[in-house]
Design a protein around this motif. Structure first.
Motif, PDB file in Angstrom:
ATOM      1  N   CYS A  27       2.999   8.482   4.571  1.00  0.00           N
ATOM      2  CA  CYS A  27       3.825   9.337   3.713  1.00  0.00           C
ATOM      3  C   CYS A  27       3.514  10.802   3.995  1.00  0.00           C
ATOM      4  CB  CYS A  27       3.595   9.014   2.242  1.00  0.00           C
ATOM      5  SG  CYS A  27       4.237   7.400   1.759  1.00  0.00           S
ATOM      6  N   GLY A  81       4.103   6.800  -3.214  1.00  0.00           N
ATOM      7  CA  GLY A  81       4.631   7.229  -1.931  1.00  0.00           C
ATOM      8  C   GLY A  81       5.489   8.475  -2.047  1.00  0.00           C
ATOM      9  N   ALA A  93       4.365  12.113  -0.401  1.00  0.00           N
ATOM     10  CA  ALA A  93       5.228  12.807   0.554  1.00  0.00           C
ATOM     11  C   ALA A  93       5.504  14.235   0.094  1.00  0.00           C
ATOM     12  CB  ALA A  93       6.532  12.033   0.721  1.00  0.00           C
ATOM     13  N   TYR A  99      10.517   7.700   1.092  1.00  0.00           N
ATOM     14  CA  TYR A  99       9.085   7.451   1.275  1.00  0.00           C
ATOM     15  C   TYR A  99       8.582   6.434   0.247  1.00  0.00           C
ATOM     16  CZ  TYR A  99       9.152  11.523   4.332  1.00  0.00           C
ATOM     17  OH  TYR A  99       9.429  12.396   5.353  1.00  0.00           O
TER      18      TYR A  99
END
Length: 492
Positions: A183, A21, A25, A43
């Motif tokens: 994300c 994640g 992001a 995230y």
């Protein structure tokens, strides 16, 4: 799959989700974290929480619900004639679970295949002999109906565990994929994570409340069952405690309540003066070096297990009291008032020693909270140090001290091991502290020990005793809080 493996899989997937994640992001922002709405860790935390929270929520609910559903399904297979009179299916279900465990052991040791263990076989004698060959103690009184129920129990349990594994994996993967899709640089990950953390904290704060409600309800329902089998007037207003399983028991709480309050009163007579004087010395007279050494040493008493106090009462305090008040002409007083080492005085003295740190530590903190300006003003008016303590410090701290004493009383009322080993097991009314008596907690342990029938009043009375004890200690705690809040002084 074992639950431990499921937990490790969930934790591993959450850790992977945190890393992926965070990377996804940053990738959506072209590697520049300044273009993200939230910090990259938010995230990753969003993905990890999306895996952990739903998975563990489903796991906990499933583990709580599955045994109840299986027991309900299997108990319907038990013929009514197998259920003893005046009892429930609980005893038969315990046999079913024991046999199911035996089948699991037999499969593990190779005495039979899993399909044979799950099938309903008619050759019960041959099957029991084969189980006996691998040392599985099913007993000789297991009936074919119980075996069939155990096989059904084992099948449903295996099916439930398999379904649990599939559902948990699907929930974890679904949370992982769904959170990973969000994300992006525009996603408000910080807001979502902070709301999730707030919900988790609220749930953690609710555990104590829900646990208390569950404890009260469990005792309340069983107490209602007890009063359906036994007269409440005999329980609350009778004068005899004489339980037996012939149906003519006398189950009055008053002798037990008298013993509980009597022993607690003697314990407070020991703990309150010693603890209060110790608190006054440590807070007003002792130097910093003495205080730093004496207070932790005094509080060690609170960490000693109560079973150790019970042994101390049985092996040291009791025989010492017998030498003083017993042994006839050979005793120190030349009389024989005490026939054995167990007595109200024995348990009260030892329990009082146990309560000393409760009184002293709380009182010390309360006395130290009195402003120094009040002491200085009293001394400035010509009062001595002892007069200042008696007429200024102690009255100012008195509400808190009373609250500490009431909390210590609640602790004394709920004590078990010291009473079991130091006070005896006789329920009666007596004002002689050298005689053996018993308390509510001791009788609760006694009534629930052994192979008691949980549908009989002799066993269910333990829940009525527990509920009464809960109400008593709760009342003392509420009274302590009321006194502290109503009469405490607010200082700047």
């Amino acid at each position: 799959m074992p639950v431990l493996w499921l937990v490790l899989i969930i934790l591993g997937l959450a850790a992977l989700g945190f890393i992926m994640g965070r990377q996804r992001a940053l990738k959506s922002a072209g590697g520049d974290s300044r273009k993200l709405h939230s910090l990259p860790n938010y995230y990753g935390a969003n993905v990890a929480l999306s895996v952990l929270v739903p998975s563990f929520g489903v796991l906990i609910v499933w583990l709580l619900a599955q045994p109840m559903l299986i027991d309900r399904a299997v108990s319907a297979m038990i013929p009514p004639e197998l259920i003893p009179e005046n009892t429930t299916t609980g005893l038969v279900m315990s046999d079913v679970r024991r046999v199911a465990e035996g089948l699991d052991v037999a499969v593990e040791k190779g005495a039979m295949s899993a399909s044979e263990a799950n099938s309903v076989r008619s050759e019960f004698t041959d099957l029991r002999a084969r189980l006996g060959d691998v040392g599985v103690a099913l007993g000789q009184d297991v009936r074919p109906e119980v075996l069939r129920a155990a096989q059904r129990y084992r099948t449903l349990n295996a099916t439930g565990n398999m379904a649990l594994t599939i559902v948990i994996c699907l929930v974890a993967v679904a949370g992982f994929i769904n959170a990973l899709r969000h994300c992006t640089a525009e996603y408000r990950a910080r807001n979502v994570v902070e709301r999730a953390i707030l919900v988790i904290l609220m749930a953690a704060a609710s555990i104590a409340i829900l646990s208390t409600i569950g404890i009260v309800l469990s005792m309340l329902f069983e107490s209602v069952n007890f009063f359906g089998l036994h007269r409440w007037t005999d329980f609350f207003f009778g004068t005899t405690w004489a339980p037996n399983f012939r149906g003519d028991s006398e189950l009055s709480i008053l002798p037990l309540l008298w013993g509980t309050l009597y022993i607690s009163f003697i314990a407070l007579l020991v703990a309150v003066p010693v603890g209060l004087f110790a608190a006054i010395y440590l807070s007003e007279y002792a130097g910093s070096k003495t205080r730093s050494f004496a207070k932790p040493l005094l509080e060690i008493l609170a960490g000693i297990p109560t079973i150790v106090y019970g042994l101390f009462a049985l092996l040291t305090v009791g025989p010492l009291l017998v030498k003083v008040f017993g042994q006839g002409d050979n005793g120190l007083l030349g009389v024989e008032w005490m026939s054995g080492a167990t007595s109200v005085l024995t348990a009260g003295i030892v329990m009082g020693i146990m309560l000393i740190p409760f009184v002293s530590s709380l009182s010390d903190d309360i006395i130290n909270a009195v402003p120094q300006s009040m002491r200085d003003g009293s001394l400035g008016l010509g009062a001595t140090k002892s007069e200042t303590i008696r007429q200024v410090v102690v009255p100012a701290a008195l509400p808190g001290i009373v609250g500490a004493i009431l909390l210590a009383a609640s602790r004394a009322i709920g004590e078990t091991m010291i009473v079991v080993m130091g006070a005896g097991a006789i329920a009666k009314f007596s004002v002689n502290p050298l005689e053996s008596m018993t308390t509510i907690t001791t009788r609760i342990v006694s009534q629930l020990t052994g192979d008691g029938d949980f549908a009989s009043p002799e066993t269910l009375v333990a829940f009525a005793l527990g509920l009464t004890l809960f109400v008593l200690t709760l009342g003392l705690n509420v009274l302590a809080l009321y006194i502290v809040r109503k009469y405490r002084e607010q200082y700047e």
